[in-house]
Design a protein around this motif. Structure first.
Motif, mmCIF file in Angstrom:
data_model
loop_
_atom_site.group_PDB
_atom_site.id
_atom_site.type_symbol
_atom_site.label_atom_id
_atom_site.label_comp_id
_atom_site.label_asym_id
_atom_site.label_seq_id
_atom_site.Cartn_x
_atom_site.Cartn_y
_atom_site.Cartn_z
ATOM 1 N N GLU A 408 0.824 -1.204 0.000
ATOM 2 C CA GLU A 408 0.000 0.000 0.000
ATOM 3 C C GLU A 408 0.862 1.260 0.000
ATOM 4 O OE1 GLU A 408 -4.154 -1.191 2.294
ATOM 5 O OE2 GLU A 408 -2.357 -0.776 3.478
ATOM 6 N N THR A 496 -8.362 1.103 0.035
ATOM 7 C CA THR A 496 -7.971 0.640 1.375
ATOM 8 C C THR A 496 -7.007 1.583 2.083
ATOM 9 O OG1 THR A 496 -6.102 -0.633 0.492
ATOM 10 C CG2 THR A 496 -8.248 -1.758 0.628
ATOM 11 N N LEU A 519 -9.531 2.403 6.936
ATOM 12 C CA LEU A 519 -8.513 2.857 5.990
ATOM 13 C C LEU A 519 -7.216 3.196 6.710
ATOM 14 C CD1 LEU A 519 -10.636 5.351 3.853
ATOM 15 C CD2 LEU A 519 -10.098 2.986 3.278
#
Length: 531
Positions: A408, A496, A519
């Motif tokens: 991420e 996300t 999140l």
């Protein structure tokens, strides 16, 4: 051509830094009966070629002095340039002081811009500020009713052609055109000097700011057919469209130049030693950006983000274009390809599309480099320093209970790189080193978020995917979320993790919403508005 408009050229003063074509021009003038006067190295070059020439010191009665700083600043030079022919008072002054008219001035200036470009030291740069040259140019241009002034070697032949057509002179129309060019040249020269000095002494907003450029090419029209346009080079050595070599294709349009610059500045954010990267631009906004193990892979992933918009777009690459990537790019209509270089096989493939432009730049611009950006408004100009903030240099702050995963975080950095080059309000969804949805130029940030999510869903649907590509993606915002709604729209789309500058009075509210939605959120402290 009216013969009354002709001014005979009998006496010329030549003093040039760029000696390209000088000897042939001087010889041609001599053959047409013109008396030549010259200075320093110019005089020596002409004399060494066997062409008759008089040293300016023999005209003024003073030697060149102070390391050549003083040689033409004299009444016998400026009087010869400024005297109005057939004006009795001027004629009397010339007769009284032994001043002879100068009908043609040929001067190109000390190479100040080139000296700055190669980052010479202070003293050398100062010595490349021409004083006598601009003074003579301005004098001759002011008196264009009687004097022709040439500041560009490209105009030598036009002078000779005019002399041949008129029996040894230059028409008023030509003298006016050359005068305009002369004043523009000295203006651009002074602009370069003043801007260099401002930079050297650290003055960010000088009282007077000048800009200057040289025509690279006139364009058929501007953004629309009823608008006039020209492409001007400022001399800045930043690698890009202005410095590129066009290896293939028809002339660039105004919109091509604007969009290609946007594409190349974006793709330069990606280090070619780390990854291959491709950016596809449409109307100055990216419609797809991706990294990959090869340019072909990066291109296909970028195109997948918005294949409809990619049609007729601009493709920028951060590595040498190879045949494998070129074969993919030419499968659909593309306006321009810009890359640091290209293989011969790739060039041959691009050549099969005769209208497709291929620009080769020799490198990438440095996204961290300082510089100026300028925009015109009614009655004025807006200047600002270039947005050279790079996400890799930013102190990223994790503000949610959940920290982003390693993947991420990599995607968040990728998305924020792209968001920097998307028109505000900008929202970018990314996954696995590729954009999957981009929302640009909306009045509301939540609208940008929803458009980007819709784009991701449509692209996935078109590719036959079971769910939107926004599912499991990360999202970048070029500025803070003023309310939680834009962030929640991203969460609803399946994002996300979020990266944004922060700084809103409602940051706590937005962080709380992110936590409640599960999140991860990172704040950069840097905003990337691009209007």
């Amino acid at each position: 051509m009216l013969m009354s408009d002709i001014r005979a050229i009998k006496r010329a003063l030549l003093s040039v830094s760029d000696k390209t074509g000088l000897i042939d021009f001087a010889r041609a003038l001599e053959q047409r009966g013109v008396t030549l006067i010259s200075t320093g190295g110019t005089r020596k070059a002409i004399a060494d070629a066997g062409v008759g020439v008089t040293d300016v010191s023999d005209v003024t009665g003073f030697p060149e002095m102070m390391d050549g700083r003083v040689k033409t600043l004299h009444p016998k030079v400026h009087g010869g340039l400024l005297a109005i022919r057939e004006n009795p008072e001027h004629e009397a002054a010339m007769l009284a002081h032994g001043i002879e008219p100068i009908d043609l001035l040929v001067v190109n200036l000390y190479p100040f811009e080139a000296t700055v470009a190669r980052q010479a030291g202070w003293e050398e740069t100062i010595e490349n500020i021409d004083i006598g040259g601009p003074a003579m140019i301005r004098a001759a241009a002011k008196n264009h009713e009687d004097v022709a002034v040439v500041v560009d070697v490209a105009d030598y032949q036009e002078i000779l052609d005019a002399m041949d057509a008129s029996g040894g002179g230059a028409p008023l129309s030509l003298r006016k055109k050359l005068a305009q060019k002369a004043y523009a040249r000295t203006a651009a020269y002074d602009a370069a000097i003043s801007n260099w000095l401002a930079k050297e002494i650290g003055v960010e907003t000088p009282e007077y700011r000048a800009v200057g450029g040289r025509l690279s090419e006139p364009m058929r029209y501007g953004e629309n057919p009823h608008q006039h346009a020209g492409f001007y080079s400022t001399g800045e050595k930043r690698i890009g469209v202005a410095t590129a070599r066009q290896a293939q294709g028809k002339q660039l349009s105004y919109n091509n130049v604007n969009d290609t610059d946007a594409a190349f500045e974006l793709v330069a954010e990606f280090d070619p030693n780390r990854t291959a990267a491709v950016a596809i631009i449409k109307h100055a906004n990216p419609c797809g950006v991706a990294e990959g193990g090869s340019l072909k892979e990066a291109y296909l992933r970028a195109q997948a983000c918005d294949p409809i918009s990619a049609f007729g777009g601009i493709v920028a690459l951060n590595r040498r274009l190879d045949a494998e990537a070129a074969a993919e790019i030419v499968k659909i209509f593309t306006e321009v390809i810009i890359a640091p270089d290209a293989d011969e096989a790739a060039i041959a493939l691009v050549a099969s599309k005769k209208n497709l432009r291929l620009l080769l730049t020799g490198g990438l611009p440095d996204p961290r480099a300082a510089g100026l950006a300028v925009r015109s408004v009614a009655g004025g100009l807006l200047f600002q320093s270039r947005d050279n903030a790079v996400v890799d240099d930013m102190p990223l702050k994790i503000v949610t209970r959940r920290a982003p995963t390693e993947q991420e975080l990599a995607d968040l950095k990728f998305a924020f790189r792209v968001a920097k080059h998307v028109k505000s309000n900008a929202i970018v969804y990314a996954k696995g080193g590729a954009t999957v949805g981009i929302g640009a130029g909306q009045m509301s940030r939540v609208d940008s978020s929803r458009i980007a999510a819709w784009k991701a869903a449509e692209a996935a649907k078109g590719a036959g995917a079971a769910e939107s590509w926004a599912k499991g993606s990360v999202v970048a915002s070029d500025a803070f979320f003023p309310f939680a709604d834009g962030l929640l729209a991203a969460a609803d789309a399946g994002a996300t993790a979020v990266i944004q500058p922060g700084g809103s009075v409602r940051d706590d509210e937005v962080i709380k919403a992110a936590d409640e939605a599960g999140l991860a959120m990172v704040m950069t402290g840097f905003r990337h508005f691009r209007h």
